[in-house]
Design an enzyme around this catalytic site. Structure first.
Site, PDB file in Angstrom:
ATOM      1  N   GLU A 277      -0.330 -11.509 -13.325  1.00 52.02           N
ATOM      2  CA  GLU A 277      -0.944 -11.457 -11.994  1.00 52.02           C
ATOM      3  C   GLU A 277      -2.384 -11.960 -12.011  1.00 52.02           C
ATOM      4  O   GLU A 277      -3.292 -11.329 -11.473  1.00 52.02           O
ATOM      5  CB  GLU A 277      -0.876 -10.033 -11.424  1.00 52.02           C
ATOM      6  CG  GLU A 277       0.550  -9.555 -11.232  1.00 52.02           C
ATOM      7  CD  GLU A 277       0.680  -8.193 -10.582  1.00 52.02           C
ATOM      8  OE1 GLU A 277      -0.234  -7.376 -10.743  1.00 52.02           O
ATOM      9  OE2 GLU A 277       1.706  -7.952  -9.931  1.00 52.02           O
ATOM     10  N   ASP A 350       9.068  -3.197 -10.902  1.00 47.62           N
ATOM     11  CA  ASP A 350       7.742  -2.652 -10.615  1.00 47.62           C
ATOM     12  C   ASP A 350       7.779  -1.319  -9.881  1.00 47.62           C
ATOM     13  O   ASP A 350       7.487  -1.271  -8.684  1.00 47.62           O
ATOM     14  CB  ASP A 350       6.931  -3.668  -9.795  1.00 47.62           C
ATOM     15  CG  ASP A 350       5.464  -3.266  -9.701  1.00 47.62           C
ATOM     16  OD1 ASP A 350       5.064  -2.329 -10.401  1.00 47.62           O
ATOM     17  OD2 ASP A 350       4.734  -3.897  -8.921  1.00 47.62           O
ATOM     18  N   GLU A 378       2.641   4.299  -4.994  1.00 50.30           N
ATOM     19  CA  GLU A 378       2.482   2.961  -4.421  1.00 50.30           C
ATOM     20  C   GLU A 378       3.692   2.568  -3.581  1.00 50.30           C
ATOM     21  O   GLU A 378       3.546   1.995  -2.509  1.00 50.30           O
ATOM     22  CB  GLU A 378       2.274   1.950  -5.552  1.00 50.30           C
ATOM     23  CG  GLU A 378       2.276   0.519  -5.062  1.00 50.30           C
ATOM     24  CD  GLU A 378       2.055  -0.510  -6.168  1.00 50.30           C
ATOM     25  OE1 GLU A 378       1.855  -0.116  -7.327  1.00 50.30           O
ATOM     26  OE2 GLU A 378       2.082  -1.711  -5.848  1.00 50.30           O
TER      27      GLU A 378
HETATM   28  C1  BDP Z   1       1.748  -3.481  -9.241  1.00 46.55           C
HETATM   29  C2  BDP Z   1       0.617  -3.268  -8.300  1.00 46.55           C
HETATM   30  C3  BDP Z   1      -0.639  -3.965  -8.688  1.00 46.55           C
HETATM   31  C4  BDP Z   1      -0.945  -3.683 -10.153  1.00 46.55           C
HETATM   32  C5  BDP Z   1       0.246  -4.085 -10.990  1.00 46.55           C
HETATM   33  C6  BDP Z   1       0.097  -3.717 -12.457  1.00 46.55           C
HETATM   34  O1  BDP Z   1       1.034  -3.697  -7.024  1.00 46.55           O
HETATM   35  O2  BDP Z   1      -1.666  -3.518  -7.847  1.00 46.55           O
HETATM   36  O3  BDP Z   1      -2.082  -4.355 -10.565  1.00 46.55           O
HETATM   37  O4  BDP Z   1       1.394  -3.421 -10.559  1.00 46.55           O
HETATM   38  O5  BDP Z   1       0.758  -2.778 -12.862  1.00 46.55           O
HETATM   39  O6  BDP Z   1       2.618  -2.402  -9.049  1.00 46.55           O
HETATM   40  O7  BDP Z   1      -0.621  -4.363 -13.184  1.00 46.55           O
END
Ligand code: BDP
Length: 698
Positions: A277, A350, A378
């Site tokens: 990401e 996720d 989340e």
């Molecule tokens: C996702 C989230 C994000 C996190 C990412 C992570 O949306 O904000 O940075 O995981 O775990 O669930 O790195």
């Protein structure tokens, strides 16, 4: 063994007069939830922290202040270590007149004392015999996704608890209260900053701030860890590269680690999100995750530190995001140095309300792994929804990977019982902020509590943990305990029912991950709900069989075949693994469409039912917590309808089928609902005025 330490004796308190006998909530003392699960222990009064800031001093003070039993409590640090107790375990010997706590370390004593106090509050103090407790995982760690600017990524309980601007000068009492709460449930480690790490956290200025927290946490047995930004050599030292094989980069990390240990001698190590990401990582320089992790691990090695290297990596180009972690890490199996642990999210995508366990747990034969669960909600209604998450986490830990034949569960692998580990670990993404009740929703405290108890003992049941938590946080009155526990135990499943039943996943609106957005297509297809549900005229679901993405092949037999066949695939995961026609025959004799609608309905009914349950126990709760929880329950019940209207309304255009007559009528069309997600800002809990209005009486 010799008794070398007598640290406390019982005080017989005339408690009877203090016991709450009222049955009307208005008469119960106002409780803002700040006392967490110490509510019954403190009888509603503010908690008293120890004046002596040593581990034994704290243990002593807890007994002096809060032990209400008749027996004298003595605590003994064993002079000749007892192997079976390990570094942090303890044994409590119960007698009629005396109770003794034995441990090899002062921290073990502290855990024993908290066990005793928990027993006192939950009816578990014995008059004979003994209990021995040893934690299953060595590192039981919270991951805070807190930023230096005080925002918390995916935080729904106010701002960060860590007031970086005030530190190191100003020290808030919450820091110690936090440490005490963690110690009381066995959490012994914390990562203070976001995995999307700001390089500033490793500057000398910030290390002084971190030191203050580490000093407060230390007597409570808690070690501090930090997330690092892989590009720190460039950002902090102005190097031209952060290539892990570059000698200057290696020197940078060696020096930085030496600096950290000179300030925080018991620093635990680093958590790393790399090449994920948008975060920098070794692949930016043509190197592997192993190259990156090993370089950091080597710097930490002389001090005993560890690297938790995250497997949460995926690229927009992949056919199936669920397969990426295995594709990326399998070829590197065996290349990681022994103080590296691969930190793997419980599921392959996720933190969805339901995922199968990540297949990577069963694939790493020569590399240590640990589970990362998400305590912050989340994807499960933020701090608006009541969702007790222990059943979800336990589902993962109890999953059999069949790595070494039957019985190689995720728990056994990560505890180091399949491959032998020197250090085992488990992580939970924290749901803690500066909100007065710490977690935003009073019931979200149960998830923090459950994580700690699970990390200590993964065999505890969801029922046991909820039971303990309710007794300590509210009351042990059976008329409250039983209905509230039943509600908690069903709540995760119910959330899956009204958000993403039957294995649907990732169909949230926008980046806020709160409400539904089944119609959405993002600029990246692997962030698009349409990519995951694949609803079309021919049916719904993601085909991960051998005719589809082939993800089932990442699971060992018999799971590969079990998941690969819609007849044998557990129905709660059926649309995770299969794309099926709308009229597919389910085991209950209904069509897939009917079962989909009915499952949403189950979630809707259950959420509405929470309000009735809560109303029925109002007399046992103080009005403050009662009202706050009730308001959120109303929102949750409305959101359940919102999810159904949006998803079923949208899917209907493909299925061409009617909502079954026994379902609640639609209140909004999906076209009306599309506009709402636009008004929810990223990472925030949406305020009620931006959510669609629903009438619960319909
Ligand atoms: C996702 C989230 C994000 C996190 C990412 C992570 O949306 O904000 O940075 O995981 O775990 O669930 O790195």
């Amino acid at each position: 063994m010799r008794r070398n330490k007598f640290i406390g004796c019982s005080m017989m308190l005339a408690m009877a007069g203090l016991l709450i006998s009222s049955c009307c909530n208005a008469e119960l003392q106002k409780e803002d939830g700040h006392n967490l699960w110490f509510h019954s222990l403190t009888d509603g009064a503010p908690q008293t922290l120890s004046e002596v800031k040593t581990t034994l001093g704290i243990a002593d003070s807890e007994i002096m202040n809060y032990w209400k039993g008749r027996q004298v409590v003595t605590c003994v640090v064993c002079q000749q270590p007892e192997e079976s107790l390990g570094r942090e375990g303890y044994r409590i010997e119960f007698g009629k007149k005396e109770i003794s706590v034995f441990a090899n370390s002062e921290t073990g004593i502290l855990y024993g004392v908290y066990d005793l106090l928990r027993r006192q509050e939950t009816g578990g103090v014995l008059t004979k015999g003994s209990v021995t407790e040893v934690p299953a995982y060595d590192v039981r760690i919270l991951n805070h996704w807190d930023n230096p600017n005080l925002t918390v990524e995916r935080g729904f309980a106010g701002k960060s608890l860590w007031k970086w601007k005030e530190l190191p000068e100003t020290v808030r009492p919450e820091y110690e209260e936090y440490a005490r709460a963690n110690a009381s449930i066995g959490i012994n480690a914390t990562v203070l900053n976001n995995v999307n790490a700001d390089p500033c956290m490793l500057t000398a200025e910030y290390l002084q701030k971190v030191k203050v927290l580490a000093d407060i946490f230390r007597p409570y047995g808690i070690r501090v860890y930090l997330s690092l930004n892989f590009a720190a050599p460039k950002h902090l030292a102005g190097l031209k590269t952060s290539d892990p094989l570059d000698p200057e980069v290696i020197q940078f990390w060696n020096d930085k680690v030496a600096e950290i240990y000179s300030v925080i001698p018991d620093f635990g190590g680093f958590l790393v999100k790399a090449n994920s990401e948008g975060q920098s990582g070794p692949q930016d320089y043509g190197r592997t995750h192993a190259d990156g992790a090993n370089m950091i691990a080597d710097a930490l090695k002389p001090y005993g530190g560890i690297v938790m290297w995250r497997a949460f990596v995926y690229a927009a180009t992949a056919e199936d995001r669920a397969m990426q972690a295995v594709d990326e890490f399998m070829p590197l199996d065996g290349q990681f140095h022994d103080n590296v642990i691969i930190q793997i999210k419980n599921g392959p995508i996720d933190f969805q309300p339901r995922e199968p366990f990540s297949p990577l747990f069963g694939q790493l034969e020569k590399t240590k792994s640990m589970v990362e669960v998400q305590i912050t909600q989340e994807y499960l209604g933020h701090s608006n929804h009541l969702a007790y998450l222990h059943p979800m986490w336990k589902e993962c830990l109890d999953s059999d990977t069949y790595m070494r034949g039957e019985g190689s569960t995720v728990a056994k692998i990560t505890e180091g019982k399949v491959l032998s580990y020197k250090v085992s670990a488990i992580a939970g993404v924290a749901n803690i902020g500066d909100s007065i009740n710490w977690c935003g929703h009073h019931f979200a405290q149960a998830n923090w509590y459950a994580f700690g108890r699970m990390a200590w003992n993964p065999d505890l049941t969801s029922d046991q943990i909820a039971d303990e938590w309710i007794r300590q946080t509210f009351t042990d009155n059976q008329k409250f305990l039983q209905p509230v526990k039943a509600m908690m135990l069903a709540s995760r499943e119910n959330t899956a029912h009204y958000e993403m039943p039957l294995g649907l996943h990732h169909i949230f609106g926008g980046a806020g991950h709160y409400g539904p957005g089944p119609w959405e297509q993002s600029m990246r297809r692997d962030w698009s709900p349409t990519f995951y549900h694949k609803a079309a005229a021919d049916g719904i679901g993601f085909d991960r069989t051998m005719q589809g993405s082939g993800a089932v092949a990442q699971y060992h037999e018999p799971l590969k075949s079990l998941y690969g066949n819609p007849e044998t695939c557990p129905e709660e995961l059926i649309l995770w693994f299969h794309h099926l026609p709308w009229d597919y025959a389910m085991k209950n004799g209904e069509t897939l469409w009917e079962t989909l609608c009915h499952t949403y309905q189950q979630g809707i009914d259950a959420a509405a039912g929470y309000i009735d349950t809560w109303d029925s126990v109002s007399r046992y709760v103080d009005s403050w917590r009662f009202n706050q929880v009730r308001d959120k329950m109303v929102r949750q019940a409305k959101d359940a309808l919102w999810w159904r209207d949006a998803c079923i309304g949208y899917f209907q255009q493909f299925s061409g089928m009617e909502l079954p007559a026994d379902c609640s009528p639609f209140q909004h069309t999906y076209d009306e609902l599309r506009k709402f997600r636009l008004r929810i800002s990223n990472f925030e809990t949406p305020s009620p005025d931006v959510l669609p209005e629903y009438d619960l009486s319909k």
